[in-house]
Design an enzyme around this catalytic site. Sequence first.
Site, PDB file in Angstrom:
ATOM      1  CD  GLU A  92      -2.986   1.202   0.665  1.00  0.00           C
ATOM      2  OE1 GLU A  92      -3.561   0.118   0.505  1.00  0.00           O
ATOM      3  OE2 GLU A  92      -3.391   2.277   0.201  1.00  0.00           O
ATOM      4  CG  ASP A  93       1.534   2.833   3.337  1.00  0.00           C
ATOM      5  OD1 ASP A  93       0.535   3.174   2.670  1.00  0.00           O
ATOM      6  OD2 ASP A  93       1.493   2.615   4.556  1.00  0.00           O
TER       7      ASP A  93
END
Length: 721
Positions: free
Chosen positions: A82-83
């Site tokens: 996600e990051d």
Amino acid sequence: MTAPEIQQTLDAIVDKVRAYHPDPDVAVLYKAFNLAKDMHADQRRRSGDLYLSHPLAVTSIIADLKLDVPSLCAGILHDIVEDTVVSVADIERDFGTEIAFIVDGVTKLSKYAFNTREERQAESFRKMLIAMSADLRVILVKLADRLHNMRTLGHMPVDKQRYIAKETLDIYAPLANRLGISWIKSELEDESFRYLYPDDYTALSEKVDKKKGERDKFITETIALLAEAVREKDIPCEVSGRSKHFYSIWRKMRNNNIEFDQVYDALAFRIITDTTGRCYEVLGLVHSLWKPVPGRFKDYVAMPKPNGYQSLHTSVLGPYQERVEIQIRTRQMHSIAEYGVAAHWQYKEGRAVSPDADKFAWLRQLVEWQQELPDSQEFMETVTQDLFGEEVYALTPRGDVKTMRKGATPVDFAYAIHTEVGHHCIGARINGAMVPLKTKLRTGDIIEILTSPNGRPSKDWLDFAVTSRARTKIRQHVRAAERDRARQIGRAALDKALRRHSLKIKKVERNGQLRQAIEGSKVPSIEELYVQLGFGRVQTDTIVKRLVPNAEPKEEEDDEGTLAKFINRFTQRKERPGIALDGVDDILVRYAKCCRPVPGEEIVGFVTRGRGLSIHSAQCNKYKNLEQERMVDVYWRADKEARLPVLIRVMCADQSGMLASISQAFSARGVNIAEAHARTNKDGGATLTFQVLVSDAAQLKDALNSIKELKGLYSVERVRA
Ligand code: MN
């Protein structure tokens, strides 16, 4: 958290893992850690901490759950896709499919919104269930993630706090409960409570604090008394006591509308012993020591909860006549109670699915049902109930336990046994006594289902069946039956219309004309055409015009008397009367002219050739001569708004004011007059004919009785042409 602190945290996790795992693959843990450290690098959380502190804290919770190494690695890597620039494919290459699958699942889960519009929420729910059923570790890692986010929620803006807390209370806490992980459930509930009801939370925690000394003393004393009594009998045991968690106390206060001081059994004691037999022995000891509170004993040992939870529960009047709850269980039961589904991965390496997956058959069922329920609203409703509702446990006469949500009835029970048992269920005995099918079952009831080959599900069952299994199956059956009836009626209606143009339906079916007539329309098949005709969604005229473009329709034979014609003025209205018949939704319905039934009367339906479904009074002589195989069961549906036209003939003296008095009598009983006709007779009397709208037979009877009382009245009767 500084870099050295982070290293320390990692070392602490590894120590924790070594304490429960004989031979963990520490190398892969460090490899995951190093990747996370490189990728999250200088990213920071809102608190100012290095971002890396979050996945590590999550991993530490996963270690508290004593999960396997792939779960731990997935915990370290759970936010990396996600990051950062790392992809699932990268993880798969470096760590294998198992870890990549879990990380992928958690990443997707965090994108689902459970607090949004219902449509999207239901969709999110579906996806979560699918992810869960593929590998429950996805949801376990997600729960650990959510738990740490709740522990650090204070750094979030207030609106986000509320949003996340609500989602946690609505979805994740019940989920933890259903998965049997009680400590995560309690902590999630308490944290959500803190942010959703801050004032109540503060007030309650102050009250609890104030009494802390007193309570601790009471707990210590009670533990000592219990332990002494049990050890006297040479039974090995471990006794503990604690306050129930805040949220459960608060819920009790709110549900029962009571003050904190009035919350009894806010304290719970637990006795852990070695064997199941000893559990019952200890129970006997406790009950001889203190008086049990009637109705509070629950045997989850003989009848485990579906999440696997086992324990004996009882409430007693303790040392100071205070009500306390006592739970008795073995060590193994305790482990299941604390870790729930997670217990199945403890110490077990390299398994993608739980070896005890059967215990979580409900999960597979949910996934099956979500495939059967195309309507997401319906799906959401049934799933949340099944997943989060309370349960009852009832037994077959042979002693098999069926678990259903609270409020379940014999119909739910029948479907829990087998679909066919449900479909043919005609009655039930509970503990030997005949009961109505809508009776609510209680835990421990023994249910005997009576079936008949002629039994069929009724749409009424949907008013009380509560389990998603039963409701799905009933709906499917009702829909299929309605469709089938509509098809018959539609075909018969078209047949009749075609005959007026000297065409036979069999002919146009065979020679392809009918197929041509629907070509290019939205109706995909002849079968579907009949169904649509039967439901009244397609008009017979439309089809007739295509088959016979130029023909003038022949007049229908006029075989009806004058009175019948008069009645027809009312009955051949285009709009349908505001009444529904159970078991037949939305199909072409007409009320038989021979008997003109009204709500409350017993009725039968007759599938006519060409005029839809006609409804007769059960008293009607005409219907008895009709073909019995074309009869269908119909019932009036309770609907206060529904009204049906009835024809009333009144013979009376030809005097002024008569019409007014009769009208008044009708309206005083809530009967509306749609039309009135008056005719003077040669003998000086008058005949008045009223078309009235009544909602049921009782109302009509009432009105007629009051008219009979009028002065100058000779007779009043209902006209059944
Ligand atoms: Mn996270």
